[in-house]
Design a protein around this motif. Structure first.
Motif, PDB file in Angstrom:
ATOM      1  N   GLY B   6       0.831  -1.178   0.000  1.00 49.26           N
ATOM      2  CA  GLY B   6       0.000   0.000   0.000  1.00 49.26           C
ATOM      3  C   GLY B   6       0.869   1.233   0.000  1.00 49.26           C
ATOM      4  N   PRO B   7       0.249   2.375  -0.043  1.00 48.33           N
ATOM      5  CA  PRO B   7       1.012   3.604  -0.169  1.00 48.33           C
ATOM      6  C   PRO B   7       1.756   3.996   1.101  1.00 48.33           C
ATOM      7  CG  PRO B   7      -1.330   4.070  -0.013  1.00 48.33           C
ATOM      8  CD  PRO B   7      -1.188   2.599  -0.039  1.00 48.33           C
ATOM      9  N   SER B   8       1.233   3.629   2.250  1.00 50.36           N
ATOM     10  CA  SER B   8       1.885   4.068   3.473  1.00 50.36           C
ATOM     11  C   SER B   8       1.973   2.915   4.458  1.00 50.36           C
ATOM     12  CB  SER B   8       1.109   5.215   4.088  1.00 50.36           C
ATOM     13  OG  SER B   8      -0.235   4.833   4.252  1.00 50.36           O
ATOM     14  N   PRO B   9       2.854   1.957   4.195  1.00 56.78           N
ATOM     15  CA  PRO B   9       2.908   0.757   5.026  1.00 56.78           C
ATOM     16  C   PRO B   9       3.196   1.046   6.486  1.00 56.78           C
ATOM     17  CG  PRO B   9       4.765   0.859   3.504  1.00 56.78           C
ATOM     18  CD  PRO B   9       3.838   1.924   3.118  1.00 56.78           C
ATOM     19  N   GLN B  10       4.043   2.039   6.730  1.00 58.92           N
ATOM     20  CA  GLN B  10       4.392   2.319   8.121  1.00 58.92           C
ATOM     21  C   GLN B  10       3.161   2.806   8.888  1.00 58.92           C
ATOM     22  OE1 GLN B  10       7.415   1.693   9.734  1.00 58.92           O
ATOM     23  NE2 GLN B  10       5.978   2.014  11.415  1.00 58.92           N
ATOM     24  N   ALA B  11       2.436   3.735   8.250  1.00 61.88           N
ATOM     25  CA  ALA B  11       1.253   4.285   8.905  1.00 61.88           C
ATOM     26  C   ALA B  11       0.220   3.208   9.149  1.00 61.88           C
ATOM     27  CB  ALA B  11       0.661   5.400   8.050  1.00 61.88           C
ATOM     28  N   SER B  12       0.011   2.352   8.134  1.00 62.91           N
ATOM     29  CA  SER B  12      -1.020   1.335   8.293  1.00 62.91           C
ATOM     30  C   SER B  12      -0.609   0.295   9.330  1.00 62.91           C
ATOM     31  CB  SER B  12      -1.325   0.677   6.952  1.00 62.91           C
ATOM     32  OG  SER B  12      -0.214  -0.039   6.512  1.00 62.91           O
ATOM     33  N   THR B  13       0.669  -0.042   9.385  1.00 66.71           N
ATOM     34  CA  THR B  13       1.120  -1.019  10.357  1.00 66.71           C
ATOM     35  C   THR B  13       0.994  -0.445  11.769  1.00 66.71           C
ATOM     36  OG1 THR B  13       2.696  -1.729   8.707  1.00 66.71           O
ATOM     37  CG2 THR B  13       2.948  -2.649  10.883  1.00 66.71           C
ATOM     38  N   ASP B  14       1.207   0.873  11.900  1.00 60.75           N
ATOM     39  CA  ASP B  14       1.011   1.513  13.204  1.00 60.75           C
ATOM     40  C   ASP B  14      -0.431   1.362  13.654  1.00 60.75           C
ATOM     41  OD1 ASP B  14       3.618   2.209  13.227  1.00 60.75           O
ATOM     42  OD2 ASP B  14       3.314   4.313  12.660  1.00 60.75           O
ATOM     43  N   THR B  15      -1.339   1.551  12.698  1.00 58.51           N
ATOM     44  CA  THR B  15      -2.761   1.405  13.021  1.00 58.51           C
ATOM     45  C   THR B  15      -3.053  -0.002  13.502  1.00 58.51           C
ATOM     46  OG1 THR B  15      -3.116   2.828  11.119  1.00 58.51           O
ATOM     47  CG2 THR B  15      -5.078   1.850  12.112  1.00 58.51           C
ATOM     48  N   MET B  16      -2.499  -0.993  12.765  1.00 55.65           N
ATOM     49  CA  MET B  16      -2.718  -2.391  13.149  1.00 55.65           C
ATOM     50  C   MET B  16      -2.176  -2.659  14.536  1.00 55.65           C
ATOM     51  SD  MET B  16      -1.810  -4.566   9.763  1.00 55.65           S
ATOM     52  CE  MET B  16      -0.229  -3.868   9.438  1.00 55.65           C
ATOM     53  N   ALA B  17      -0.989  -2.140  14.790  1.00 51.60           N
ATOM     54  CA  ALA B  17      -0.353  -2.402  16.073  1.00 51.60           C
ATOM     55  C   ALA B  17      -1.188  -1.830  17.208  1.00 51.60           C
ATOM     56  CB  ALA B  17       1.040  -1.798  16.088  1.00 51.60           C
ATOM     57  N   LYS B  18      -1.714  -0.611  16.996  1.00 56.31           N
ATOM     58  CA  LYS B  18      -2.537   0.008  18.039  1.00 56.31           C
ATOM     59  C   LYS B  18      -3.763  -0.852  18.336  1.00 56.31           C
ATOM     60  CE  LYS B  18      -1.448   4.736  16.883  1.00 56.31           C
ATOM     61  NZ  LYS B  18      -1.918   5.789  16.004  1.00 56.31           N
ATOM     62  N   ARG B  19      -4.364  -1.371  17.240  1.00 55.67           N
ATOM     63  CA  ARG B  19      -5.568  -2.162  17.403  1.00 55.67           C
ATOM     64  C   ARG B  19      -5.276  -3.458  18.173  1.00 55.67           C
ATOM     65  NH1 ARG B  19      -7.465  -1.434  12.437  1.00 55.67           N
ATOM     66  NH2 ARG B  19      -6.347  -3.206  11.618  1.00 55.67           N
ATOM     67  N   THR B  20      -4.188  -4.102  17.822  1.00 57.21           N
ATOM     68  CA  THR B  20      -3.867  -5.379  18.437  1.00 57.21           C
ATOM     69  C   THR B  20      -3.437  -5.202  19.893  1.00 57.21           C
ATOM     70  OG1 THR B  20      -3.077  -6.027  16.288  1.00 57.21           O
ATOM     71  CG2 THR B  20      -2.554  -7.481  18.084  1.00 57.21           C
ATOM     72  N   GLU B  45       6.455 -13.435   1.814  1.00 60.48           N
ATOM     73  CA  GLU B  45       6.534 -12.686   0.560  1.00 60.48           C
ATOM     74  C   GLU B  45       5.356 -11.729   0.373  1.00 60.48           C
ATOM     75  OE1 GLU B  45       7.225 -15.274  -2.689  1.00 60.48           O
ATOM     76  OE2 GLU B  45       9.180 -15.902  -1.932  1.00 60.48           O
ATOM     77  N   ARG B  46       4.294 -11.955   1.161  1.00 62.48           N
ATOM     78  CA  ARG B  46       3.142 -11.043   1.083  1.00 62.48           C
ATOM     79  C   ARG B  46       3.258  -9.881   2.062  1.00 62.48           C
ATOM     80  NH1 ARG B  46      -1.309 -12.827  -1.407  1.00 62.48           N
ATOM     81  NH2 ARG B  46      -1.426 -10.607  -1.825  1.00 62.48           N
ATOM     82  N   TRP B  47       4.249  -9.921   2.892  1.00 59.41           N
ATOM     83  CA  TRP B  47       4.395  -8.837   3.876  1.00 59.41           C
ATOM     84  C   TRP B  47       4.881  -7.573   3.172  1.00 59.41           C
ATOM     85  CZ3 TRP B  47       7.508 -11.860   8.210  1.00 59.41           C
ATOM     86  CH2 TRP B  47       6.669 -12.850   8.751  1.00 59.41           C
ATOM     87  N   PRO B  48       4.535  -6.409   3.741  1.00 63.65           N
ATOM     88  CA  PRO B  48       5.032  -5.157   3.153  1.00 63.65           C
ATOM     89  C   PRO B  48       6.556  -5.134   3.165  1.00 63.65           C
ATOM     90  CG  PRO B  48       3.345  -4.720   4.801  1.00 63.65           C
ATOM     91  CD  PRO B  48       3.647  -6.169   4.885  1.00 63.65           C
ATOM     92  N   ALA B  49       7.111  -4.654   2.090  1.00 66.84           N
ATOM     93  CA  ALA B  49       8.572  -4.651   1.952  1.00 66.84           C
ATOM     94  C   ALA B  49       9.241  -3.905   3.095  1.00 66.84           C
ATOM     95  CB  ALA B  49       8.948  -4.033   0.615  1.00 66.84           C
ATOM     96  N   SER B  50       8.582  -2.858   3.554  1.00 67.51           N
ATOM     97  CA  SER B  50       9.198  -2.032   4.603  1.00 67.51           C
ATOM     98  C   SER B  50       9.318  -2.782   5.934  1.00 67.51           C
ATOM     99  CB  SER B  50       8.378  -0.759   4.794  1.00 67.51           C
ATOM    100  OG  SER B  50       7.061  -1.105   5.148  1.00 67.51           O
ATOM    101  N   GLU B  51       8.490  -3.814   6.139  1.00 72.90           N
ATOM    102  CA  GLU B  51       8.497  -4.560   7.404  1.00 72.90           C
ATOM    103  C   GLU B  51       9.210  -5.897   7.282  1.00 72.90           C
ATOM    104  OE1 GLU B  51       7.058  -3.003   9.881  1.00 72.90           O
ATOM    105  OE2 GLU B  51       6.245  -1.451   8.575  1.00 72.90           O
ATOM    106  N   ARG B  52       9.329  -6.367   6.067  1.00 70.31           N
ATOM    107  CA  ARG B  52       9.696  -7.765   5.864  1.00 70.31           C
ATOM    108  C   ARG B  52      11.005  -8.160   6.544  1.00 70.31           C
ATOM    109  NH1 ARG B  52       9.915  -8.729  -0.007  1.00 70.31           N
ATOM    110  NH2 ARG B  52       7.770  -8.035   0.131  1.00 70.31           N
TER     111      ARG B  52
END
Lengths: 206, 219
Positions: B6-20, B45-52
């Motif tokens: 996606g366009p902003s993997p860091q931002a979206s992963t932050d959202t996920m982390a907050k939720r979890t 291989e499906r993980w965002p490149a920035s986190e992988r």
């Protein structure tokens, strides 16, 4: 029919030439009513398109119906269909997803009309199918998911689309896709808890 | 298969982390991994490149992290077991779709082999969708032809039958006229039947059959 020398080579060459034809070129030929171009597009995309329908609807026959309907829309649109460099697949994917969702909603309307009792479908059906193949259990668990979660999972997991592509296909935001995927996976995990735990305990995850 | 997330993997992963993190507190990186697999599954291989890279390293060095990934992969494998159409079904379906498009007209070429048989006209999409056997065959004179001898089939049937019937009518008329003049109609008619040309009568019978068949077909 007798096979002439060099025929198989010719056939292989034709096949390679067919593969090289872009969707854009084929759609342009379909607009002129060319049978071969349409047949080629059908053969190229029928598998993935029908897979979406199958996972969304959980039924072979209905999946075949909506797949056929999607391709016939392509045939009827002809020159009216504008596709970009990503080919005709995104368009077909969107059409078949919408058709499948229409069917699911129509089923729901029928259920309401018939005053069907609210039951925990996945749990009941899984229990009833004790001993059946895991495939059927997974199918039922998928069908028990809300349609948008099911579609997001289908496009992401089965179709292999990226999060961004799923968002574009469903016309929603990336964050919404993220939420749908997470909730969908949680729902499946709960519905398939027994099988899932068994698989994890048996080391079948790798 | 490498995929963009996606366009902003860091931002979206932050959202996920907050939720979890609202449920059970683990180390932040473990929470991040949980959020990651909950959305993207266990296939790295499906993980965002920035986190992988970071998450792969975590799973390789931490038993708890490895277990989280293994559980996500188990769910992926179960999903893979969902039923799909077989190759035979796909092949049949492709042929049906092509045949259905054919029946709508605007068809050029011969992919399905019977483009010449198109009668034209469009069916409604509803009937096409539910017509599992494909479009109806075009209305032809096949129904008549299959009930007729070869000699009367197709283009040769009309002229031969007409000539035969005309000749038979003339012969019968002449003989009946002669017999009426002798006074014994019944016995003379029997004579005609016995002594007449068999081929003429055969053609008469065939002519009747073809007429019956034609009437049936029209009905």
């Amino acid at each position: 029919m007798a096979v002439k020398p060099g025929q198989s080579t010719q056939a292989a060459s034709d096949s390679a030439a067919d593969d090289a034809l872009s969707d854009i070129a084929l759609v342009a030929r379909v607009a002129l009513g060319e049978a071969d171009a349409f047949a080629l597009l059908v053969k190229r995309h029928v598998g993935p398109v029908s897979a979406i329908a199958r996972r969304m609807l959980g039924d072979d026959s209905e999946a075949e119906d909506v797949t056929q309907e999607a391709f016939l829309k392509l045939w009827r649109l002809g020159a009216g269909l504008a596709i970009d460099g990503s080919g005709v697949r995104p368009w077909l994917r969107r059409v078949v997803s919408n058709l499948a969702i229409d069917r699911i909603r129509a089923r729901r309307r029928t259920d309401v009309t018939d005053e069907a009792p609210e039951i925990p479908v996945a749990a009941e059906q899984l229990k009833a199918l004790e001993g059946d193949a895991v495939a059927e259990r997974v199918n039922l668990a998928l069908q028990a998911l809300p349609e948008r979660q099911r579609l997001a999972l289908t496009l992401f997991h089965f179709e292999g689309l990226s999060q961004r592509e799923v968002a574009a296909s469903m016309d929603i935001s990336d964050e919404a896709v993220e939420s749908l995927l997470a909730r969908g996976r949680r729902g499946l995990k709960a519905a398939l808890a027994d099988e899932w735990r068994e698989l994890v305990a048996g080391g079948g995850a790798d | 298969m490498a995929q963009e997330a996606g366009p902003s993997p860091q931002a979206s992963t932050d959202t996920m982390a907050k939720r979890t993190m609202t449920t059970r507190q683990d180390r932040p990186e473990i929470e991040l991994l949980k959020a990651l697999v909950e959305v993207h599954g266990g296939d790295r291989e499906r993980w965002p490149a920035s986190e992988r890279l970071a998450m792969e390293r975590l799973a390789a060095t931490d038993a708890h992290a490895a277990s989280i990934v293994a559980q996500a992969r188990a769910l992926d494998r179960m999903l893979d077991a969902a039923p799909a159409l077989s190759s035979d079904q796909l092949s049949d379906l492709a042929n049906r779709i092509i045949a259905a498009a054919q029946s709508e007209g605007r068809w050029q070429g011969g992919a399905a082999g019977n483009a010449d048989a198109i009668v034209g006209g469009a069916q409604s999409s509803r009937s096409l969708v539910h017509d599992r056997a494909g479009p109806l065959p075009p209305r032809t004179t096949q129904g008549i032809g299959r009930r007729m001898p070869a000699m009367l089939s197709a283009g040769r049937r009309g002229p031969l039958a007409s000539v035969g019937m005309l000749a038979a009518s003339l012969l019968v008329g002449v003989l009946i006229g002669l017999s009426l003049s002798s006074g014994d109609v019944v016995s003379e008619a029997q004579v005609v039947a016995d002594a007449g040309d068999e081929s003429v009568f055969q053609q008469l019978v065939m002519g009747e059959e073809s007429l019956d068949a034609l009437v049936e077909d029209l009905l």
